[in-house]
Design a protein around this motif. Structure first.
Motif, mmCIF file in Angstrom:
data_model
loop_
_atom_site.group_PDB
_atom_site.id
_atom_site.type_symbol
_atom_site.label_atom_id
_atom_site.label_comp_id
_atom_site.label_asym_id
_atom_site.label_seq_id
_atom_site.Cartn_x
_atom_site.Cartn_y
_atom_site.Cartn_z
ATOM 1 N N GLY A 311 0.809 -1.217 0.000
ATOM 2 C CA GLY A 311 0.000 0.000 0.000
ATOM 3 C C GLY A 311 0.836 1.258 0.000
ATOM 4 N N GLY A 313 0.677 3.922 -1.882
ATOM 5 C CA GLY A 313 -0.098 5.139 -2.098
ATOM 6 C C GLY A 313 0.679 6.190 -2.871
ATOM 7 N N GLU A 333 0.748 -2.138 -4.698
ATOM 8 C CA GLU A 333 -0.423 -1.272 -4.636
ATOM 9 C C GLU A 333 -1.588 -1.953 -5.342
ATOM 10 N N ALA A 339 -1.566 3.574 -8.693
ATOM 11 C CA ALA A 339 -0.233 3.172 -9.150
ATOM 12 C C ALA A 339 0.050 3.612 -10.581
#
Length: 799
Positions: A311, A313, A333, A339
């Motif tokens: 994750g 981000g 991701e 992404a």
């Protein structure tokens, strides 16, 4: 969805509608209703909260059931109206109503608090949302009642249409977004009305609606005309929104926040896009900001290590790792909008092409699925504030379950570490700890199961300042081996350099049972018994497993009902889901009584309850099994959205086939027990074998996992599709060669259908409550128990 059980009572003689017209009309109507239901759960997750999205399922079930009951009550008044004419006008009304529902949902602000105004607004929203399902249930009841002799084919068309909607919802959400998917449901309703149409007036109006909805969807392709107005009770000013896009996982937008840009997910969770020139990192504001945060301890201890970041981000952890000298950063991701579209596309220049660097490797997939498939070992596996507070398309069933925070997940993280590697998990924490404390409990249990029986010196916990009621980030570092004296000294030196970071737990800190009050982290470590510690602690911080992966539900009953201070904390919106479930159960029970049972009781007089319990058991069994399998297959398929699509599609399609085959295979009511016994045996085997089978196959390619899912679920769905229509035929005396029963039998069919619909409404809530309290195996076991009850009651139905 078979849980909707859109089958209607069998009460009247057939008409002369062509087979093609009636099957296509029903199939398209079922497709539209299911598409609307799934799209509403996605929209509700954005404008409300994930646990309110769950209510949409119960409202849909209730609306379908109530529509059928009221069609039965009005059947004498409708006797002179042709089936096709009635169906066409209902389809037109439904298509218009879908557009109205979308506007109501987008323009009614509902905040996260318990007030009379809020309750009124929520009532308005859900009453409006229930109307299209009420009209659909009304239509299905009329058609089924007048086409008794085609009941198995009608049931099959119903389930097939719903199954195809499950297959279509993900690509539609990805291609045209949430609001347009709801409009697409209205478009299919209008198309169904055109098929039903007999006169030029009906066909002309249906065609006009189709053209208008196509034009509206086209004009709103970028969601510029129709999009979120209120979210979480707050008006969304689009002035600062630079970019917004929907997919099946979430609604993602990029907002300007001063000089920064932030990715906002479902109008709730956010992550800043990094805009740092690494050539000027040393001594910059970026270095000070990122290194003064608790997750930076992993970079302090492993500055040149290889990182796996779940994750990533907007790239905070990625930037910190690269800037401190990591030669390889793997980012996992799950959302392709973040992404690809944002970080490697539209905002690649703004982020200084952070995700395009040769030392950064981004994979768009689920975190656990990737780790299971890679042989690579890492120095650090890191997760920073990764959660599923936002509902996916399956969120209405999954609530906030998260398989990233289970004991099995942590064991996999430890297994993918190098010998001296560590995991770094950052969660919100509060004055009385529960989230980060539960991370320690899960990690401790995972270490115990891996053979590390005394992990007293294997943890470091630090926070961004003193704990408070609002919540602050807290990092938990855990290793398979003890932290060394040198590592602790490096952490202490970093604390001195950045006083914003505070120590909560260090390996050298005295750990005694008396620390539970002053420092629960030290008390947990000293106990070396996470389950025993949790029993005596104020919050539920016991380790969670894949069988019950509800990490974020930490409140015990007295916190939910009594402590006002808890209601101000950041995790209150998560734990509020428990209250919502209880409220939904109570509201659903009352609604079933008012809209399903009382109308028939007033209209139909006395009924023998025991035979009708068969249909209650069938309804409960089907919905319990369905939701349990959705939960179980989340981890196997990699995401709740995939689990919803695959499981519901397979069960509905195979149940439709089972309904079609039941008339041929179950030519005598004495054979109905066969599919019920097969279902019971299959569920018993699933409880004991399915978790181990899925775990052994989870490393296969996604295409192979899809095939395995079909092989596991299709035979079960085939058997599950037979008992309900076969039971209705037995109750009404309509097995092969039979004639319709008398008025009492006719009315018993109405009662059977009503009880089955009511059981589905209540069972959809009970399934989640059982899963949270007892686990998914218990939910499957309760489904099997419901089918055993149906088997015991079957002789009464035949009699």
């Amino acid at each position: 969805m078979s849980a909707i059980l859109q089958t209607a009572p069998i009460v009247s003689s057939s008409s002369e509608i062509s087979e093609k017209t009636i099957l296509f009309g029903l199939g398209l109507t079922s497709f539209a209703a299911m598409l609307l239901e799934l799209a509403l759960t996605r929209l509700f997750s954005v404008i409300l909260f994930y646990h309110f999205a769950f209510l949409a399922i119960s409202i849909a079930l209730l609306g379908l059931g109530a529509g059928g009951v009221f069609a039965y009550l009005l059947k004498k008044r409708l006797a002179g109206l042709g089936t096709r004419k009635l169906a066409a006008w209902l389809g037109v009304a439904n298509a218009i109503m879908v557009v109205i529902v979308l506007e109501v949902v987008l323009h009614v602000p509902v905040a996260l608090n318990v007030t009379r105004t809020n309750f009124r607004r929520l009532t308005e929203l859900y009453v409006a949302a229930a109307v299209p399902f009420f009209l659909t249930g009304f239509l299905f009841s009329v058609v089924f009642a007048r086409e008794t002799w085609r009941v198995t084919r009608l049931y099959g068309a119903d389930l097939t249409g719903g199954a195809l909607a499950c297959l279509a919802v993900v690509p539609l959400l990805n291609w045209i977004g949430g609001p347009n998917t709801i409009l697409a449901a209205g478009l299919v309703m209008a198309l169904a009305a055109l098929i039903w149409s007999e006169s030029s007036r009906e066909s002309g109006l249906s065609t006009l609606l189709i053209l208008a909805l196509i034009a509206l969807i086209t004009a709103n392709h970028s969601n510029r005309l129709i999009d979120v107005v209120y979210a979480k009770g707050v008006f969304r000013d689009r002035a600062w929104t630079e970019f917004a896009r929907w997919n099946a996982l979430s609604r993602v937008e990029v907002d300007r926040q001063g000089q920064a840009k932030a990715i906002v997910i479902d109008a709730d969770a956010s992550t800043y896009i990094m805009n740092c020139d690494l050539a000027h990192w040393r001594g910059s504001e970026w270095e000070h900001a990122l290194m003064s945060a608790p997750p930076a301890l992993a970079n302090v201890l492993r500055p040149h290590g290889e990182f796996a970041i779940i994750g990533p981000g907007g790239g905070v952890d990625v930037l910190r790792a690269v800037a401190n000298g990591s030669p390889s950063v793997t980012g996992i991701e799950i959302n392709p909008i973040i992404a690809d579209t944002i970080m490697r596309g539209r905002y690649a220049d703004y982020s200084m092409h952070l995700y395009d660097r040769p030392d950064v490797h981004i994979h768009v997939t689920d975190g656990r699925s990737y780790l299971r498939s890679t042989p690579q070992r890492f120095d650090v596996v890191q997760m920073t504030l990764v959660d599923t507070w936002a509902s996916t398309a399956a969120g209405a069933f999954a609530l906030s379950e998260n398989n990233l925070y289970t004991v099995e997940a942590f064991r996999e993280y430890f297994e993918h570490l190098k010998p001296d590697g560590m995991i770094a998990i950052t969660r919100w924490e509060f004055r009385q700890p529960r989230e980060a404390l539960r991370v320690v409990a899960v990690a401790m249990e995972a270490l115990h199961r891996s053979g590390v029986m005394h992990p007293e010196r294997n943890f470091i916990v630090a926070s961004q300042g003193p704990l408070n009621e609002d919540g602050i980030p807290v990092v938990v570092l855990a290793k398979k081996t003890a932290f060394s004296v040198e590592e602790e000294a490096a952490v202490q030196e970093h604390f001195a350099r950045y006083p914003q970071i505070s120590s909560i737990l260090l390996p050298s800190q005295p750990q005694t049972g008396s620390n539970q009050g002053s420092n629960p982290f030290a008390g947990l470590i000293a106990s070396n018994d996470p389950y025993g510690f949790a029993r005596g602690y104020a919050y539920n911080v016991a380790p969670v497993t894949d069988n019950a992966p509800f990490f974020f539900f930490t409140l015990k009953a007295r916190q939910i009902l009594g402590e006002r201070g808890v209601q101000q904390a950041m995790d209150w919106k998560v734990n509020l889901g428990v209250l919502v479930l209880i409220a939904v159960l109570a509201i659903s029970a009352l609604a079933v009584l008012i809209f399903l049972i009382l109308p028939l009781a007033v209209k139909g007089g006395r009924q023998s309850p025991l035979p009708l319990l068969y249909f209650v058991a069938i309804g409960l069994g089907y919905i319990l099994v369905e939701i349990a399998f959705i939960q179980r297959f989340v981890l196997f398929l990699g995401h709740p959205t995939y689990a919803l699509t695959v499981v519901i599609f397979l069960l509905m399609l195979s149940s439709g086939m089972g309904s079609l085959l039941s008339r041929r295979w179950l030519r005598s009511p004495r054979r109905v027990w066969i599919p019920i016994v097969l279902v019971i045996l299959a569920l018993a085997a699933s409880v004991f074998l399915l978790p181990h089978l899925l775990e052994s196959w989870v490393r296969l390619a996604f295409s192979f996992r899809l095939v395995i899912s079909g092989l596991l679920l299709a035979p079960l769905g085939l058997a599950m599709g037979m008992p309900f229509p076969a039971g209705l035929r037995a109750l009404s005396g309509k097995f092969v060669g039979g004639l319709a029963g008398d008025a009492a039998a006719e009315n018993s069919v109405e009662w059977a259908w009503s009880m089955n619909a009511g059981a589905s409404v209540l069972g959809s809530v009970l399934a989640i409550m059982i899963a949270i309290q007892c686990g998914l195996n218990a939910t499957l076991g309760c489904g099997a128990a419901a089918y055993i009850l149906a088997l015991l009651l079957l002789p009464l139905v035949r009699r």
